[in-house]
Write an enzyme that holds these catalytic residues in place. Structure first.
Site, short mmCIF file in Angstrom:
data_model
loop_
_atom_site.label_atom_id
_atom_site.label_comp_id
_atom_site.label_asym_id
_atom_site.label_seq_id
_atom_site.Cartn_x
_atom_site.Cartn_y
_atom_site.Cartn_z
N SER A 150 0.81 -1.22 0.00
CA SER A 150 0.00 0.00 0.00
C SER A 150 0.85 1.27 0.00
O SER A 150 0.37 2.32 -0.41
CB SER A 150 -0.95 0.01 1.20
OG SER A 150 -0.23 -0.18 2.41
N ASP A 182 -2.04 6.03 12.07
CA ASP A 182 -1.28 5.55 10.92
C ASP A 182 0.07 6.27 10.85
O ASP A 182 0.14 7.44 10.44
CB ASP A 182 -2.08 5.77 9.63
CG ASP A 182 -1.41 5.15 8.42
OD1 ASP A 182 -0.25 4.69 8.54
OD2 ASP A 182 -2.04 5.15 7.33
N HIS A 215 1.85 5.01 6.39
CA HIS A 215 1.61 5.68 5.11
C HIS A 215 1.91 7.17 5.23
O HIS A 215 2.28 7.66 6.29
CB HIS A 215 0.18 5.43 4.64
CG HIS A 215 -0.17 3.98 4.53
ND1 HIS A 215 -0.76 3.27 5.56
CD2 HIS A 215 0.03 3.10 3.52
CE1 HIS A 215 -0.92 2.01 5.18
NE2 HIS A 215 -0.45 1.87 3.96
#
Length: 489
Positions: A207, A452, A455
């Site tokens: 990702s 998170d 990312h």
């Protein structure tokens, strides 16, 4: 196609092609003017001063008299078609632009800084770029950034849309990477698209690789948006096509790079237990790469997850599987074998002639606990290189990647294949401020990764990877030009 030539030890790339593509096709305007003139002249339409066209309300309440509703609607429809079709049929080629999208507000437009490149027609690469390591440097302020936002780019993934979910600060978007021995120009989307005209590029990995692709689409959106040319409905295998440049951008989901399957949705850490077949190709991507000119591989974060390791279809160990009588190896065991198998798959393709780029992993920045134990990333500015070093597991992962890259590069070279390294690890180690943290979802949402720190926000530090990529493509052109000049000499 760009024309590459060397002048005074500089690479100059002629981008003069298609200079007359700034004017819309006359067919649309002729049709529009002829029909609109006849409609307006054939019927009178009276609108009171300052009035707007009604949207589902009584016309008399708006002080408006429309005596030719059918033809008026036809005119409005035609206008919308013209405004929609012209940009799609004839995308904007010149850069920069102050009207990149139709849905950006006036406030948004004022906050997106245009970047003026006086060398749009010619790319010059100074000779010192041969000697400069662009991946070693510092982050310096860039008040002109960002160059897009969540209102001007539709490609931003929900969980990286930090502006949408209320991140209060904006300084994390206002930095650029300055190499120690040279300068790294701000990404020029027009130059990039000219260099990749009639070519194709694929991202293979996890990702964060998708994060990079979406960043690239946003950086290119100031010139043109792609259309969806996917050959499957699976969102993990997308293909985007830039019509004006005959350029294809693709993504292949393969977080482990090798063949894998989920053995349990729960597992010891409640984020899955996976079977990794460390010596088997993942044919979902390895059989699809022959047509691509550039292949960007990445992998890393998924190897923290519990996994059973298979070789020759036999269990040889695991990573934190907590199964009796199975040896628990460090994550680099499976990591090394998976990268080696991925390069072996590429080198085994007889028809693949593209350039393989390994993008090194970007470290996580959880502080105060692990990802599932309250860890977070709350810093507001980059580290300086003197304030943090790559160490521990991060260093082991990085060295494993470099060692396997060199091995794959050597084997590939014997078959005439080219390998390049996009070494993003050091630059991203310095950016603990660039992650979504809790601003990748609404506060009451039930998400697996609540904070998170893996990312990257868009816009954000990951946009610099496009700066790196464009530089690498320029250097590739320089190498090609030098090789041709040596042959002619």
């Amino acid at each position: 196609m760009c024309n590459y030539f060397i002048h005074n030890k500089n690479l100059r790339i002629n981008l003069s092609k298609n200079k007359n593509k700034n004017h819309p096709p006359p067919l649309f305007w002729n049709l529009y003017h002829s029909l609109s003139s006849s409609l307006f002249l054939s019927r009178s339409m009276k609108v009171t001063a300052g009035g707007d066209l009604p949207h589902g309300k009584n016309n008399h309440q708006q002080g408006t008299t429309l005596r030719s509703t059918p033809k008026t609607l036809l005119l409005v429809t035609l206008t919308l078609i013209i405004l929609t079709v012209v940009p799609l049929y004839y995308p904007l080629h010149r850069y920069p632009s102050t009207t990149t999208t139709t849905h950006a507000s006036a406030t948004t437009a004022a906050t997106i800084s245009p970047v003026y490149h006086p060398q749009d027609e010619v790319i010059i690469i100074n000779d010192n770029h041969h000697k400069c390591d662009v991946f070693s440097g510092e982050w310096v302020p860039n008040p002109d950034a960002p160059y897009y936002d969540n209102m001007t780019c539709w490609a931003i993934h929900e969980h990286q849309n930090c502006q949408k979910y209320g991140r209060p600060d904006s300084d994390f978007m206002k930095w650029r990477w300055k190499p120690d021995g040279c300068d790294l120009p701000i990404f020029n989307p027009y130059q990039f698209l000219e260099i990749v005209r009639d070519k194709s590029l694929a991202f293979v990995g996890d990702s964060v690789g998708r994060n990079q692709m979406q960043s690239l689409i946003c950086m290119l959106s100031r010139v043109e948006y792609p259309i969806d040319r996917s050959i499957t409905k699976d969102e993990n295998f997308k293909r985007w096509y830039y019509v004006s440049y005959n350029f294809t951008l693709a993504t292949f989901w393969s977080p482990f790079l090798v063949k894998s399957e989920e053995a349990s949705a729960d597992g010891p850490t409640h984020n899955g237990l996976f079977n990794l077949y460390l010596d088997e190709f993942n044919e979902k991507w390895t059989t699809q790469i022959d047509e691509f000119n550039y292949l960007i591989l990445n992998t890393g974060h998924w190897f923290w997850r519990p996994a059973l390791y298979y070789v020759n279809r036999q269990i040889v160990g695991c990573r934190y599987c907590q199964v009796e009588n199975i040896t628990d190896y460090p994550m680099t065991f499976g990591y090394r074998k998976a990268i080696r198998t991925a390069f072996k798959a590429i080198n085994s393709r007889e028809k693949f002639k593209g350039i393989t780029i390994l993008r090194t992993f970007a470290p996580m920045h959880f502080e105060g606990g692990e990802w599932n134990e309250g860890g977070n990333c709350l810093r507001k500015k980059p580290f300086k290189s003197s304030e943090i070093t790559l160490e521990g597991v991060n260093l082991e992962l990085y060295m494993t990647q470099i060692e396997e890259f060199r091995r794959g590069e050597k084997e590939g070279k014997e078959k005439g294949l080219k390998y390049r390294l996009l070494d993003a690890t050091q630059s991203m180690l310095l950016r603990p401020d660039g992650h979504p943290s809790r601003y990748g979802h609404w506060p009451n949402e039930n998400v697996t990764l609540y904070n998170d720190c893996v990312h990257w926000c868009l816009p954000g530090p990951i946009d610099t990877w496009s700066d790196f990529l464009l530089h690498m493509l320029k250097m590739e052109g320089l190498r090609s030009a030098e090789e041709k000049s040596h042959v002619k000499g």
